[in-house]
Design a protein around this motif. Sequence first.
Motif, PDB file in Angstrom:
ATOM      1  N   GLN A  45      -1.649  95.511  58.338  1.00 44.42           N
ATOM      2  CA  GLN A  45      -1.938  95.973  59.696  1.00 44.42           C
ATOM      3  C   GLN A  45      -3.015  95.130  60.384  1.00 44.42           C
ATOM      4  O   GLN A  45      -3.452  95.459  61.482  1.00 44.42           O
ATOM      5  N   THR A  76       1.594 105.199  67.610  1.00 44.00           N
ATOM      6  CA  THR A  76       2.381 104.152  66.969  1.00 44.00           C
ATOM      7  C   THR A  76       3.666 103.828  67.713  1.00 44.00           C
ATOM      8  O   THR A  76       4.160 102.718  67.621  1.00 44.00           O
ATOM      9  N   CYS A 126      -3.100  94.327  64.019  1.00 42.12           N
ATOM     10  CA  CYS A 126      -3.173  95.495  64.903  1.00 42.12           C
ATOM     11  C   CYS A 126      -4.585  96.058  65.034  1.00 42.12           C
ATOM     12  O   CYS A 126      -4.806  96.953  65.854  1.00 42.12           O
ATOM     13  N   GLN A 134      -6.123  96.298  68.480  1.00 41.33           N
ATOM     14  CA  GLN A 134      -5.437  97.313  69.285  1.00 41.33           C
ATOM     15  C   GLN A 134      -5.973  98.701  68.930  1.00 41.33           C
ATOM     16  O   GLN A 134      -6.258  99.511  69.801  1.00 41.33           O
ATOM     17  N   TYR A 135      -6.139  98.968  67.651  1.00 39.42           N
ATOM     18  CA  TYR A 135      -6.679 100.253  67.223  1.00 39.42           C
ATOM     19  C   TYR A 135      -8.116 100.421  67.700  1.00 39.42           C
ATOM     20  O   TYR A 135      -8.519 101.501  68.111  1.00 39.42           O
ATOM     21  N   ALA A 183       3.251 100.939  69.942  1.00 39.95           N
ATOM     22  CA  ALA A 183       2.809  99.708  69.301  1.00 39.95           C
ATOM     23  C   ALA A 183       3.869  99.215  68.325  1.00 39.95           C
ATOM     24  O   ALA A 183       3.884  99.589  67.175  1.00 39.95           O
ATOM     25  N   ALA A 189      -0.687 102.736  62.610  1.00 37.41           N
ATOM     26  CA  ALA A 189      -2.034 103.068  62.165  1.00 37.41           C
ATOM     27  C   ALA A 189      -2.037 104.106  61.052  1.00 37.41           C
ATOM     28  O   ALA A 189      -2.946 104.116  60.223  1.00 37.41           O
ATOM     29  N   CYS A 231       3.001  98.077  64.741  1.00 39.68           N
ATOM     30  CA  CYS A 231       1.695  98.616  64.375  1.00 39.68           C
ATOM     31  C   CYS A 231       1.848 100.086  64.036  1.00 39.68           C
ATOM     32  O   CYS A 231       2.334 100.862  64.841  1.00 39.68           O
TER      33      CYS A 231
END
Length: 94
Positions: free
Chosen positions: A58, A23, A61, A64-65, A26, A31, A29
């Motif tokens: 979220q 995190t 994001c 990205q995850y 990011a 997670a 973001c």
Amino acid sequence: MGSNKAAVCVLSLVLCSLLAANTAAAAGCDASALSPCVGAIMLGGPVTPGCCARLRAQRACLCQYARDPSYRGYVNSPRAQSVVAACGLPRPKC
């Protein structure tokens, strides 16, 4: 049966740790904020309003995850996709 619950708890903690680990890189973001969704994603449990609220927050994001090798399998899993659908969100196009 008790060992299954223990394994699920350990796996959930590992997932949350993995989500939190990246995190810092990011901005915006987080997670680990998706932790209310762990039961639904990992165990097929009910999708709660709290999970949906966090998922919406979220949403930007999710790709990205999904690209992160640490938890790509969780994000792209059929259960995760069903949670996204249950929350009324479109499937992310990454």
